[in-house]
Design an enzyme around this catalytic site. Structure first.
Site, PDB file in Angstrom:
ATOM      1  N   ASP A 126       0.831  -1.193   0.000  1.00 39.08           N
ATOM      2  CA  ASP A 126       0.000   0.000   0.000  1.00 39.08           C
ATOM      3  C   ASP A 126       0.873   1.254   0.000  1.00 39.08           C
ATOM      4  O   ASP A 126       1.879   1.330   0.707  1.00 39.08           O
ATOM      5  CB  ASP A 126      -0.895  -0.022   1.247  1.00 39.08           C
ATOM      6  CG  ASP A 126      -1.927   1.065   1.259  1.00 39.08           C
ATOM      7  OD1 ASP A 126      -2.746   1.110   0.319  1.00 39.08           O
ATOM      8  OD2 ASP A 126      -1.929   1.871   2.209  1.00 39.08           O
TER       9      ASP A 126
ATOM     10  N   GLU B 288       1.690  -0.527  -4.969  1.00 37.28           N
ATOM     11  CA  GLU B 288       0.691   0.477  -5.353  1.00 37.28           C
ATOM     12  C   GLU B 288       1.460   1.778  -5.567  1.00 37.28           C
ATOM     13  O   GLU B 288       1.787   2.484  -4.614  1.00 37.28           O
ATOM     14  CB  GLU B 288      -0.363   0.666  -4.261  1.00 37.28           C
ATOM     15  CG  GLU B 288      -1.423   1.687  -4.662  1.00 37.28           C
ATOM     16  CD  GLU B 288      -2.206   2.261  -3.485  1.00 37.28           C
ATOM     17  OE1 GLU B 288      -3.312   2.774  -3.721  1.00 37.28           O
ATOM     18  OE2 GLU B 288      -1.708   2.222  -2.343  1.00 37.28           O
TER      19      GLU B 288
END
Length: 516
Positions: free
Chosen positions: A206, A259
């Protein structure tokens, strides 16, 4: 012996754990629910599953505020449930990847609670980004250290009782770690080992481009740029070199995908150098409008810059692509038709594809959730002006004719539309013309071609607002225009996203053709 790493051409299915399947009956999806549905995923034809965070969390941001990186939240089950899920996934031929959230923790994390109780300059505070205020108050005039804004709205700083401020690029309940602190780096290397020891096949990272902030935390202009003091700092690559060494030390092939939001494919390629991450999400494909010109630019830029490309159309943070593609069209079937065509085009390209749960059912964005049901912090922090991401996170419809559509026995944490009966997995499994059947056929056809196609494509001449490209014996054609066009010469039609018009390709349709 494995000659090509599995992840290079894998189809990975993202599971938003809260919304996939509820085995406990409390209205929230859980690990046991996923385990029950593994046969469905195996039949769908995916190669791997990726789980969004299931760690202990106050759920201020749907689990992306982690209070303990080495356990399972009781909402979702237990570590024993996780171990059973890994074993069963592997037994079904599925790899399993987990989400890791290294940019920030929950404000309930023991480290942050100790930091709040500790004095300025302490070891506890050095794990996070605590700073003294500035005389001019950054952007709001309230004394923040700089003008940085939260991605979720408002300042990126919150003041604590002793006058210092802490940085949170997202919600105040998500304080940013100080990744210049060796203690933070060692902690996450240990977290990686904890889950690798339990058999996971990889990690989705993330906010992978946000861990390191510029020295001195200077003011910034809004947006993602290569010169930003917040995003894609050069030092972040040393972190992923350390992570890669850990991954490579385990047997088999363990992978990491980031990401990463960047300005260009060239910037994206920096994250996937041979000693760093294996892959990074290609959000330019997701962001492209329904346009042959836009699609071709993304494909060209990506294949030129990135050796191991990824392709994705939807995820838990964006409006579902059935709805996006339908916006602006007077034809109510444009969105579903274009979504099928885009999938077929994506699956024909070299690299791996990431699917988001429910897209195989053709689920649209839920736009009419009542305000009291919404839980995304973006909605609250914008005073309701920005709807947030709840609309793509509504629990899946599995069976039956009314909510909760077999999701579980206790309702669902977000309300499901009353008109989803025709979209359930049960209904679509009985209809060979359904989106579910189309996904199964497309994934099966792709699997049959695996290993027989080159890693490059060749563009063919085609009418305006269409794309024709060859990849070995495979021809992929997509029509983004308004009228039908003639198919190029071919020997066999493998699969189409919608009915052909004789030997013509209708608007909003794609096809795979075989030659030679």
């Amino acid at each position: 012996m494995e000659t090509t790493p599995w992840w290079r051409d894998a189809v990975v299915y993202e599971i938003y754990v809260r919304s996939f399947a509820d085995a406990s009956g409390d209205g929230t999806g859980d690990l046991a629910g996923i385990r029950d549905r593994l046969p469905y995923l195996a039949e769908l034809g995916v190669d791997a599953i990726w789980l969004t965070p299931f760690y202990p969390s106050p759920m201020a941001d749907g689990g992306y505020d982690v209070a303990d990186y080495r356990d399972v939240d009781s909402l979702f089950g237990s570590l024993a449930d996780f171990d059973d899920l890994v074993a069963d996934a592997h037994a079904h031929g599925l790899r399993l990847m987990v989400d890791i959230v290294p940019n920030h923790s929950s404000s309930a994390h023991p480290w942050f609670q100790k930091a709040l109780a500790a004095p300025r300059g302490s070891q506890e505070r050095e794990r996070y980004m605590f700073r003294d205020g500035g005389p001019e108050g950054g952007g709001s005039g309230h004394g923040e250290p700089n003008n940085w804004l939260s991605t979720f709205g408002g300042p990126a700083w919150t003041q604590v009782p002793d006058g210092q401020w802490y940085l949170h690029l997202f919600a105040p309940e998500q304080p940013d770690f100080n990744w210049r602190n060796p203690e933070v780096r060692e902690e996450f290397l240990d977290v990686l080992r904890f889950w690798l020891d339990r058999g996971v096949d990889g990690f989705r990272i993330d906010v992978a481009m946000g861990l390191i902030k510029a020295e001195g935390l200077p003011d910034t202009d809004p947006g993602f740029t290569s010169r930003s003091p917040i995003w894609s700092r050069p030092e972040v690559h040393d972190i992923y070199r350390d992570w890669r060494r850990v991954l490579d030390s385990y047997p088999g092939t363990r992978v990491a995908i980031g990401e990463v939001w960047t300005d260009s494919a060239e910037d994206l390629a920096l994250y996937v150098r041979p000693d760093e991450l294996h892959q990074s999400f290609n959000f330019a494909w997701l962001e492209a409008p329904w346009s042959a010109t836009a699609f071709r630019k993304v494909i060209d830029d990506t294949l030129k810059a990135v050796a191991s490309p990824t392709w994705v159309l939807s995820n838990h943070d964006v409006v579902r692509h059935v709805t996006r593609y339908g916006q602006g069209s007077l034809n109510p079937q444009a969105g579903p038709a274009r979504a099928r065509a885009a999938l077929l085009s994506m699956l024909a390209l070299p690299g791996s594809a990431y699917l988001y749960q429910g897209e195989e059912l053709g689920l649209p964005e839920v736009t009419d959730l009542p305000p009291e049901a919404r839980q995304d912090p973006i909605f609250a922090r914008s005073n309701g002006e920005v709807p947030g991401r709840d609309g793509c996170r509504v629990p899946l419809p599995w069976s039956g004719t009314e909510p909760p559509y077999g999701f579980g026995s206790g309702g669902s944490w977000l309300p499901q539309p009353a008109n989803w009966a025709d979209l359930t997995a049960e209904r679509q499994a009985a209809d060979p013309s359904s989106t579910l059947w189309f996904y199964r056929r497309a994934l099966q056809t792709r699997r049959e071609l695996r290993g027989t196609l080159p890693e490059a494509i060749t563009w063919l001449e085609s009418p305006e607002e269409t794309l024709f490209f060859r990849r070995g014996r495979l021809l992929c054609v997509i029509n983004c225009g308004e009228g039908a066009v003639a198919l190029p010469p071919h020997d066999q039609v493998l699969i189409t996203s919608g009915p052909l018009d004789g030997t013509a390709l209708p608007a909003d349709t794609a096809a795979w053709l075989l030659t030679g």
